[in-house]
Design a protein around this motif. Structure first.
Motif, PDB file in Angstrom:
ATOM      1  N   ASN A  22      37.422  86.372  35.208  1.00  0.00           N
ATOM      2  CA  ASN A  22      36.441  87.161  34.453  1.00  0.00           C
ATOM      3  C   ASN A  22      35.001  86.858  34.848  1.00  0.00           C
ATOM      4  OD1 ASN A  22      38.510  88.354  32.972  1.00  0.00           O
ATOM      5  ND2 ASN A  22      38.463  86.762  31.392  1.00  0.00           N
ATOM      6  N   GLU A  23      34.788  85.715  35.493  1.00  0.00           N
ATOM      7  CA  GLU A  23      33.422  85.312  35.835  1.00  0.00           C
ATOM      8  C   GLU A  23      33.018  85.710  37.253  1.00  0.00           C
ATOM      9  OE1 GLU A  23      31.273  83.957  33.751  1.00  0.00           O
ATOM     10  OE2 GLU A  23      32.728  83.872  32.114  1.00  0.00           O
ATOM     11  N   VAL A  24      33.983  86.068  38.074  1.00  0.00           N
ATOM     12  CA  VAL A  24      33.701  86.314  39.492  1.00  0.00           C
ATOM     13  C   VAL A  24      32.695  87.443  39.687  1.00  0.00           C
ATOM     14  CG1 VAL A  24      34.718  87.086  41.672  1.00  0.00           C
ATOM     15  CG2 VAL A  24      35.909  85.395  40.274  1.00  0.00           C
ATOM     16  N   LEU A  25      32.805  88.486  38.894  1.00  0.00           N
ATOM     17  CA  LEU A  25      31.978  89.678  39.089  1.00  0.00           C
ATOM     18  C   LEU A  25      30.574  89.563  38.496  1.00  0.00           C
ATOM     19  CD1 LEU A  25      34.664  92.433  38.413  1.00  0.00           C
ATOM     20  CD2 LEU A  25      33.879  91.535  40.611  1.00  0.00           C
ATOM     21  N   ARG A  26      30.255  88.447  37.912  1.00  0.00           N
ATOM     22  CA  ARG A  26      28.915  88.275  37.327  1.00  0.00           C
ATOM     23  C   ARG A  26      27.954  87.789  38.414  1.00  0.00           C
ATOM     24  NH1 ARG A  26      28.915  85.374  31.736  1.00  0.00           N
ATOM     25  NH2 ARG A  26      26.951  86.518  31.682  1.00  0.00           N
ATOM     26  N   ILE A  27      27.713  88.672  39.349  1.00  0.00           N
ATOM     27  CA  ILE A  27      26.956  88.339  40.563  1.00  0.00           C
ATOM     28  C   ILE A  27      25.537  87.883  40.237  1.00  0.00           C
ATOM     29  CG2 ILE A  27      26.207  89.182  42.810  1.00  0.00           C
ATOM     30  CD1 ILE A  27      29.234  89.073  42.453  1.00  0.00           C
ATOM     31  N   ARG A  28      24.896  88.551  39.300  1.00  0.00           N
ATOM     32  CA  ARG A  28      23.501  88.232  38.965  1.00  0.00           C
ATOM     33  C   ARG A  28      23.362  86.779  38.507  1.00  0.00           C
ATOM     34  NH1 ARG A  28      20.408  88.980  34.105  1.00  0.00           N
ATOM     35  NH2 ARG A  28      22.314  89.732  33.104  1.00  0.00           N
ATOM     36  N   LEU A  29      24.285  86.336  37.677  1.00  0.00           N
ATOM     37  CA  LEU A  29      24.248  84.961  37.172  1.00  0.00           C
ATOM     38  C   LEU A  29      24.449  83.962  38.310  1.00  0.00           C
ATOM     39  CD1 LEU A  29      25.772  83.626  33.921  1.00  0.00           C
ATOM     40  CD2 LEU A  29      26.423  82.508  36.044  1.00  0.00           C
ATOM     41  N   HIS A  30      25.424  84.250  39.185  1.00  0.00           N
ATOM     42  CA  HIS A  30      25.728  83.318  40.281  1.00  0.00           C
ATOM     43  C   HIS A  30      24.565  83.216  41.269  1.00  0.00           C
ATOM     44  CE1 HIS A  30      29.486  83.742  38.376  1.00  0.00           C
ATOM     45  NE2 HIS A  30      29.940  84.775  39.061  1.00  0.00           N
ATOM     46  N   ASN A  82      29.013  78.457  28.321  1.00  0.00           N
ATOM     47  CA  ASN A  82      30.024  79.174  29.102  1.00  0.00           C
ATOM     48  C   ASN A  82      30.567  78.241  30.183  1.00  0.00           C
ATOM     49  OD1 ASN A  82      31.565  80.892  30.665  1.00  0.00           O
ATOM     50  ND2 ASN A  82      30.084  82.567  30.629  1.00  0.00           N
ATOM     51  N   GLU A  83      31.635  77.533  29.858  1.00  0.00           N
ATOM     52  CA  GLU A  83      32.162  76.522  30.779  1.00  0.00           C
ATOM     53  C   GLU A  83      32.750  77.137  32.047  1.00  0.00           C
ATOM     54  OE1 GLU A  83      35.969  74.629  29.735  1.00  0.00           O
ATOM     55  OE2 GLU A  83      35.827  75.701  27.824  1.00  0.00           O
ATOM     56  N   TYR A  84      33.284  78.359  31.950  1.00  0.00           N
ATOM     57  CA  TYR A  84      33.879  78.994  33.131  1.00  0.00           C
ATOM     58  C   TYR A  84      32.801  79.414  34.133  1.00  0.00           C
ATOM     59  CZ  TYR A  84      38.032  78.998  30.237  1.00  0.00           C
ATOM     60  OH  TYR A  84      39.076  78.606  29.445  1.00  0.00           O
ATOM     61  N   ALA A  85      31.662  79.857  33.615  1.00  0.00           N
ATOM     62  CA  ALA A  85      30.537  80.166  34.502  1.00  0.00           C
ATOM     63  C   ALA A  85      30.035  78.896  35.178  1.00  0.00           C
ATOM     64  CB  ALA A  85      29.409  80.829  33.713  1.00  0.00           C
ATOM     65  N   ALA A  86      30.007  77.806  34.417  1.00  0.00           N
ATOM     66  CA  ALA A  86      29.580  76.520  34.978  1.00  0.00           C
ATOM     67  C   ALA A  86      30.555  76.050  36.052  1.00  0.00           C
ATOM     68  CB  ALA A  86      29.469  75.481  33.865  1.00  0.00           C
ATOM     69  N   LEU A  87      31.842  76.199  35.785  1.00  0.00           N
ATOM     70  CA  LEU A  87      32.856  75.752  36.743  1.00  0.00           C
ATOM     71  C   LEU A  87      32.793  76.558  38.034  1.00  0.00           C
ATOM     72  CD1 LEU A  87      35.315  74.077  37.504  1.00  0.00           C
ATOM     73  CD2 LEU A  87      36.746  75.694  36.237  1.00  0.00           C
ATOM     74  N   LEU A  88      32.692  77.874  37.898  1.00  0.00           N
ATOM     75  CA  LEU A  88      32.653  78.728  39.086  1.00  0.00           C
ATOM     76  C   LEU A  88      31.435  78.420  39.950  1.00  0.00           C
ATOM     77  CD1 LEU A  88      33.791  81.053  40.740  1.00  0.00           C
ATOM     78  CD2 LEU A  88      32.572  82.642  39.259  1.00  0.00           C
TER      79      LEU A  88
END
Length: 497
Positions: free
Chosen positions: A180-188, A246-252
């Motif tokens: 679910n986090e892969v497509l959050r390109i702006r954040l990455h 958001n731990e998954y965003a942090a992990l990715l």
């Protein structure tokens, strides 16, 4: 009937038995005796006292020989079972002994609570506690852990432990949960730009100002290296989770940052090293060895990237088995232990080569202040940028927490690996000095990060509780309006009649 505060010394509590037999260690005895004769002499001298005797079970004493003394009010065994008591003193003695037992229980609970708190602190902060211990051991016995020492730490520790760290990280990563986090390109993109461009170049600018001072130039470049490496994987994910982020965003982004860091960090280091101020860092003690970007990338990939991928493949193939093993072995603690071993080796080498002898105390103080300033400043800056009230830009509170930890925290293991790859054990003096800012920053980010977790968690909880409070307030107002309406209707009915 009760014993008042001023009657607490109504009795003298004495122990009869060997000190080794005394199991009532929490009770404060007035006197202790090892034989009957000593007690009798004591009783004779205490003609006006009321004495309670606690008798050890190992003592073979005829109680009748004691009760003839009027001073003895009661006799108890070591389990506090009454063996004898003067009839007129039964009530007072009973209350007194119950108070003593309660005091004993309270003392035991207090001691247990104190011990459990100490163990909790040690368990929670064992790495920070172990760090000065490892430094002390390195200082006392540098020949054991130094490069070329008894255990050949340049292979067993600096490569073995680093490979183990990245392998364990690969085993611990649950990448299936990141879909679910892969497509959050702006954040990455924002996190990686902040971590690899904004922080390094601003710190580089600060470092150029520091070069005009008398501060050690190698330490200054160590600060630059620290700012150029990738983020941590384990600690920032844990802190993000504990702060309700958001731990998954942090992990990715931790995974992405470590992969990108293999290529970007050395490029930044070589770019910054081109400045003539840092020319001395381009030379090594080995004239045949030359700093080379491709060589560094190769070493970083073999010791960092490959173990990470192997660990991840194993985790994907045997997820349940790895999760079971992880619960038994505690990967996070093993990871930290390996990191502590690396630090011990780094300090052993530094002490053996005399790297720290050239550092002035004022330089260390300035270095600590700079590290604290860098961490706090860039933490605040990234939060402000992430929360700018611009349409289609502002990140949520939970995302902001992940952004902050990933954007500011730096990986100590990656930094040590990078320094080892740069100098390949050819200049241990410089390697030791370059590692010092990394180590200090690591301690700073763990310490301040623990405080940030508390503050950020409160921030999130207030945001979560705010809608509930509004609903309760609205419900209260609605209830008041309904009551007012009923009263008005009642008045109207009364007027009609």
């Amino acid at each position: 009937m009760s014993i008042e505060k001023n009657d607490e010394n109504l009795f003298e509590l004495v122990w009869l038995g060997n000190s080794s037999d005394k199991i009532l260690s929490e009770i404060n005895f007035t006197s202790e005796f090892t034989n009957n004769n000593q007690l009798k002499e004591y009783i004779i001298d205490k003609s006006d006292c009321s004495i309670i005797v606690i008798l050890s079970e190992s003592m073979s004493v005829d109680i009748t020989s004691l009760i003839k003394y009027s001073q003895i009010s009661a006799i108890y065994n070591e389990k506090l079972i009454c063996l004898y008591c003067l009839p007129r003193m039964i009530s007072l003695v009973d209350i007194y002994m119950k108070n003593k037992q309660q005091e004993e229980i309270k003392q035991k609970k207090s001691d247990q609570l104190y011990l459990s708190n100490i163990l909790l602190i040690i368990r929670k902060y064992w790495f920070l506690i172990g760090l000065p211990i490892s430094i002390l051991i390195a200082y006392s016995f540098p020949n054991v852990g130094k490069t070329g020492g008894y255990i050949r730490s340049e292979w067993t520790v600096k490569y073995g432990c680093i490979i183990l760290i990245f392998f364990l990280q690969g085993l611990s990563l649950r990448t299936k949960q990141l879909a679910n986090e892969v497509l959050r390109i702006r954040l990455h993109i924002f996190i990686q730009i902040y971590s690899f461009i904004i922080v390094p170049f601003l710190v580089y600018a600060l470092s150029l100002l520091l070069t005009r001072t008398s501060m050690n130039k190698t330490l200054i470049f160590g600060i630059i290296i620290m700012s150029s490496i990738s983020t941590m994987i384990s600690s920032n994910v844990v802190m993000t989770k504990n702060a309700l982020g958001n731990e998954y965003a942090a992990l990715l982004n931790a995974i992405l940052g470590n992969i990108l860091g293999i290529f970007i960090s050395p490029a930044l280091i070589f770019l910054f090293m081109k400045n003539s101020v840092f020319d001395f860092l381009s030379t090594t003690s080995n004239t045949q060895y030359k700093l080379d970007y491709s060589h560094v990338i190769k070493k970083l990939s073999l010791t960092g990237l490959v173990p990470l991928f192997i660990g991840q493949i194993i985790q994907l193939l045997w997820t349940k088995k790895i999760m079971y093993i992880q619960k038994k072995i505690y990967f996070a603690e093993l990871n930290s232990l390996a990191l502590l071993t690396i630090l011990w080796s780094v300090f052993s080498t530094a002490f053996s080569t005399g790297s720290f002898q050239s550092i002035q105390k004022i330089d260390l103080l300035i270095l600590i202040l700079i590290n604290c300033g860098i961490y706090i400043l860039f933490s605040l800056l990234i939060i402000i940028i992430a929360r700018l009230p611009i349409r289609h830009w502002q990140f949520s509170e939970k995302d902001t927490i992940a952004i902050m930890f990933c954007g500011v925290m730096k990986s100590l293991s990656m930094g040590i690996l990078l320094i080892n790859a740069l100098y390949d054990n050819t200049n241990q003096y410089i390697s030791g000095l370059l590692s010092l800012p990394l180590i200090m920053y690591y301690v700073v980010q763990l310490s301040i990060g623990a405080i940030q977790v508390i503050l950020l968690k409160n921030w999130i909880e207030k945001k979560l509780n705010k809608p509930t409070q509004i609903l309760k307030h609205n419900a209260h107002i609605q209830s008041q309006n309904e009551d007012e309406l009923k009263r008005n209707e009642s008045k109207n009915i009364n007027v009609k009649y």
